[in-house]
Design an enzyme around this catalytic site. Structure first.
Site, PDB file in Angstrom:
ATOM      1  N   ASP A 220      43.675  40.423  32.533  1.00 43.38           N
ATOM      2  CA  ASP A 220      43.868  40.546  31.086  1.00 43.38           C
ATOM      3  C   ASP A 220      45.328  40.271  30.701  1.00 43.38           C
ATOM      4  O   ASP A 220      46.252  40.746  31.376  1.00 43.38           O
ATOM      5  CB  ASP A 220      43.490  41.989  30.693  1.00 43.38           C
ATOM      6  N   GLU A 269      44.713  38.694  51.650  1.00 38.47           N
ATOM      7  CA  GLU A 269      44.520  39.590  52.808  1.00 38.47           C
ATOM      8  C   GLU A 269      43.044  39.641  53.176  1.00 38.47           C
ATOM      9  O   GLU A 269      42.673  40.172  54.220  1.00 38.47           O
ATOM     10  CB  GLU A 269      44.991  41.014  52.458  1.00 38.47           C
TER      11      GLU A 269
HETATM   12  C1  NOJ Z   1      42.304  40.700  25.920  1.00 39.61           C
HETATM   13  C2  NOJ Z   1      40.959  41.336  25.937  1.00 39.61           C
HETATM   14  O1  NOJ Z   1      39.998  40.340  26.160  1.00 39.61           O
HETATM   15  C3  NOJ Z   1      40.793  42.042  24.630  1.00 39.61           C
HETATM   16  O2  NOJ Z   1      39.486  42.493  24.438  1.00 39.61           O
HETATM   17  C4  NOJ Z   1      41.786  43.156  24.555  1.00 39.61           C
HETATM   18  O3  NOJ Z   1      41.731  43.748  23.277  1.00 39.61           O
HETATM   19  C5  NOJ Z   1      43.204  42.670  24.796  1.00 39.61           C
HETATM   20  N1  NOJ Z   1      43.300  41.740  25.869  1.00 39.61           N
HETATM   21  C6  NOJ Z   1      44.107  43.816  25.121  1.00 39.61           C
HETATM   22  O4  NOJ Z   1      43.795  44.329  26.373  1.00 39.61           O
END
Ligand code: NOJ
Length: 560
Positions: A220, A269
Site C-alpha cells: 500500500d 529468503e
Molecule cells: C490505498 C488503499 O488502496 C486505500 O484504500 C487506502 O485508503 C489508502 N491506500 C491508505 O492506506
C-alpha cells in the site's frame, strides 16, 4: 523455508502472468452472520474462486482495525481482526487456497499504522523528543504558540495532514503540544521510515506472513514511505507529483528504493521467492517501473487503462508503452480496471465520454442520477475492456464482483456511508463505499446469501446480479469471466504481443506469439473485419456473436 536457490525454483515466476482476484474481506462472504465478511467466508467460497479460473487471491487488510479507513488503519500487523476470524482461520484459508491451486497475496500497509497501534499509543503517552515519538513524524507547530501545523500539506481524504495532540507527559502535560503527520485520516499516523526499528519491524511482518505460507504481498502507498522532513518543511499544497526526478517532498523519492531493495532480500529468503506488487500512484511510467524491478518488488500496479477513456488509440498507446517499459526493467506488466478505491468500471463507462474525476465525484454526489448512466452500454463496454485486458501479456488484477457485472452502488444513503473522505470533505466527496457493498451470492437467500445484515446496504437490483442467477447462464458476465479465464490459462504465451492493422481506427487488434488474437471494436457501430480474420476461429465474444463484422463495443478472442 526451502534451501533451494530461490530464483531457480520452477514456480519462481508464477506471478508474472497471473490472474489475481482481489477480495475485500469485509464485503466478500460473512460466515458467522454478523454482517461483516470474514476469513471463514473466504474459505467457504474457495470452490467458487478456483472455479473462476484465477491463479491467486489478494486480500485487502484483515488485520485488527477500528475501520477508520476500511482496514487500511492497522492496529497490529501480525494478527487477524477478531471480527474476521483468527490466525487459525487464516491458516485454514491459506491451506484451502493452496489445495485449490490458488496462491495467496496479502496487503501490507507500511506508510502508516492506525492510531491504536501500540507504538502510536506509546508515542502519545511519551514526551516530545522521546524515542517513542521518533517512530512517527511528530513536530512542533508553527506560530507563536505552535498553534499552526508544521506545513501546508493536505491529507488525501480532505483537510490537513497534521493533527495536534494534547501532551500526556513532560512539562506541558495537559496542554496542546506537538503535531503528528497523517497523509490519510488522522487515525492513520505516518511512520518515520528513517527509523531502523520501523524498517526491521516490517521485515518481521513480511516473514511472519511468509512463514504462514503467503505467496506474495501488495504494498500500500509504496511511493510514500520516504519523505523530506528536513526543516523548514517544504510547501506542498497539493498531493500531486509534478516532478519525475525523485525530488518531490512526499512521494516517489529516490530513497524509497533502498527500502524495497531490503524487502526483496527478505522475500528472496523463500523458495520460490515471495511475489510483491507496489501500489504506487506515480504518473511517470518510467519512475513507476522502478518499484517493479527484479531487485525490488517485481510488479507495480498500472492504473493507466483504468484512468483512460474507452478509446482504441488510447488503449493501444498505453499498452505499448507499459509493455516496453516493463520489458526494459525486467518486470511484468499489470492491468486493472476496478478495485476497492474506484468507481466500478461498468458504471464509469456508462457515463458520458470525457467525464473527468470531478464529473465522476459529482455523479456520485447526485446518487448516480445526474447524468443518467447508460448502464447497458456501460456493461457492454466493461465486458469488452475486460476481454481486451485479459489477453494482454502480464498480470490481470480483478476486483470482487466485477465478474458479476456489478455497477457502483451510487445511491447509498448518507447515513450508511463510512469512507473517511465523506466526513473529511464535509460531505462534498462521497468516497468509495459504493464499490464495497457486500456481494450478492444468491437472490433466494436473505441478504443475497452474503450472511448477516450487511454493513453497507445492498440494493434490490443485486438480485439480478447474484452469482447463482448467472451460474450456468450462457452469456452472463459470470460465465464470460469463467470462459475467458479458462481460455487464458490454456492460451497463455510469452510476454509479448504484435499489433495488427485494421481498416477501422476504432478497432484494436493484437496477436500473442502463439497466434491467440484479440479484436476490440471501441466504436458504437459494427466495424469491418480486418482482412484475413477467420470468424470460425472465434472462441469468445464479450457481446453478440459476430456475423461478418465486429459488433459495436465488443471484444472477440480468436484461437490460434
Ligand atoms: C490505498 C488503499 O488502496 C486505500 O484504500 C487506502 O485508503 C489508502 N491506500 C491508505 O492506506
Amino acid at each position: 523455508m526451502s534451501t533451494d536457490l530461490p530464483s531457480s525454483h520452477p514456480d519462481a515466476a508464477w506471478w508474472r502472468q497471473a490472474a489475481v482476484y482481489q477480495i475485500y474481506p469485509r464485503s466478500f462472504a460473512d460466515a458467522n452472520h454478523d454482517g461483516l465478511g470474514d476469513l471463514p467466508g473466504v474459505t467457504a467460497r474457495m470452490g467458487y474462486l478456483s472455479g473462476l479460473g484465477i491463479d491467486a487471491i489478494w486480500l485487502s487488510p484483515f488485520y485488527p482495525s477500528a475501520l477508520a479507513d476500511g482496514g487500511y488503519d492497522v492496529d497490529d500487523y501480525r494478527n487477524v481482526d477478531p471480527r474476521l476470524g483468527s490466525l487459525a482461520d487464516f491458516d485454514a484459508m491459506v491451506a484451502a487456497a493452496h489445495d485449490s491451486g490458488l496462491r495467496v497475496i496479502v496487503d501490507i500497509v507500511p506508510n502508516h499504522s492506525s492510531n491504536r497501534h501500540a507504538w502510536f499509543q506509546a508515542a502519545l503517552a511519551s514526551a516530545p523528543g522521546s524515542p517513542e515519538r521518533a517512530r512517527y513524524h511528530f513536530l512542533d507547530g508553527l506560530g507563536d504558540d505552535g498553534e499552526l501545523p508544521p506545513s501546508d500539506w493536505p491529507s488525501h481524504f480532505g483537510g490537513g495532514a497534521w493533527t495536534r495532540v494534547v501532551e500526556q507527559a513532560g512539562p506541558n502535560a495537559g496542554s496542546p503540544g506537538q503535531w503528528y503527520l497523517h497523509l490519510f485520516a488522522p487515525e492513520q499516523p505516518d511512520f518515520n521510515w528513517d527509523h531502523a526499528e520501523v524498517r526491521e519491524d516490517f521485515h518481521t511482518t513480511l516473514r511472519f506472513w511468509a512463514d504462514r505460507g503467503v505467496d506474495g504481498f501488495r504494498v500500500d502507498v509504496a511511493h510514500g514511505l520516504a519523505k523530506d522532513m528536513s526543516l523548514p518543511l517544504r510547501s506542498k499544497p497539493s498531493l500531486e507529483i509534478l516532478v519525475d526526478d525523485g525530488t518531490d517532498a512526499l512521494f516517489d523519492r529516490d530513497a524509497v528504493h533502498e527500502i524495497f531493495a531490503g524487502w526483496r532480500s527478505v522475500l528472496n529468503e523463500y523458495s520460490p521467492p515471495k511475489a510483491a506488487v507496489a501500489e504506487a500512484w506515480v504518473p511517470f511510467t518510467n519512475r513507476r517501473l522502478m518499484y517493479a524491478r527484479p531487485s525490488e518488488l517485481g510488479q507495480a500496479f498500472n492504473f493507466d487503462l483504468l484512468q483512460a477513456p474507452f478509446d482504441a488509440a488510447e488503449f493501444r498507446a498505453i499498452v505499448q508503452k507499459c509493455l516496453e517499459e516493463a520489458a526494459a526493467s525486467g518486470a511484468s506488466s499489470t492491468w486493472v480496471f476496478s478495485n476497492h478505491d474506484v468507481i466500478r468500471h461498468p458504471s464509469r463507462y456508462a457515463l458520458p465520454d470525457g467525464s473527468t474525476l470531478a464529473d465522476l465525484e459529482a455523479w456520485l454526489l447526485a446518487d448516480g442520477r445526474v447524468p443518467a448512466p447508460d448502464l447497458e452500454r456501460g456493461l457492454r463496454r466493461a465486458r469488452a475492456a475486460t476481454l481486451f485486458m485479459l489477453a494482454l501479456p502480464g498480470s490481470a488484477y480483478l476486483y470482487q464482483g466485477e465478474e458479476l457485472g456489478l455497477f457502483e452502488v451510487a445511491d447509498l444513503p448518507a447515513s450508511a456511508l463510512q469512507d473517511p473522505t465523506w466526513f473529511r470533505t464535509q460531505h462534498l466527496v462521497k468516497g468509495r463505499d459504493g464499490c464495497r457493498v457486500p456481494l450478492p451470492w444468491d437472490a433466494a437467500e436473505p441478504n443475497f446469501g452474503f450472511g448477516g445484515t450487511p454493513w453497507l446496504p445492498q440494493p434490490a437490483w443485486f438480485a439480478g446480479k447474484a452469482a447463482a442467477s448467472q451460474d450456468g447462464v450462457d452469456g452472463s458476465t459470470l460465465e464470460m469471466y469463467r470462459s475467458a479465464l479458462g481460455w487464458r490459462r490454456k492460451l497463455q504465451a510469452e510476454e509479448t504481443l504484435e499489433w495488427l492493422s485494421s481498416p477501422a481506427d476504432v478497432v484494436a487488434h493484437y496477436r500473442r506469439p502463439n497466434g491467440w488474437e484479440v479484436l476490440t471494436n471501441f466504436g458504437a457501430v459494427p466495424a469491418a473485419l480486418p482482412a484475413g480474420v477467420d470468424l470460425s476461429k472465434v472462441i469468445l465474444s464479450s457481446g453478440d456473436a459476430p456475423s461478418g463484422a465486429i459488433p459495436a463495443e465488443t471484444t472477440l478472442w480468436l484461437t490460434p
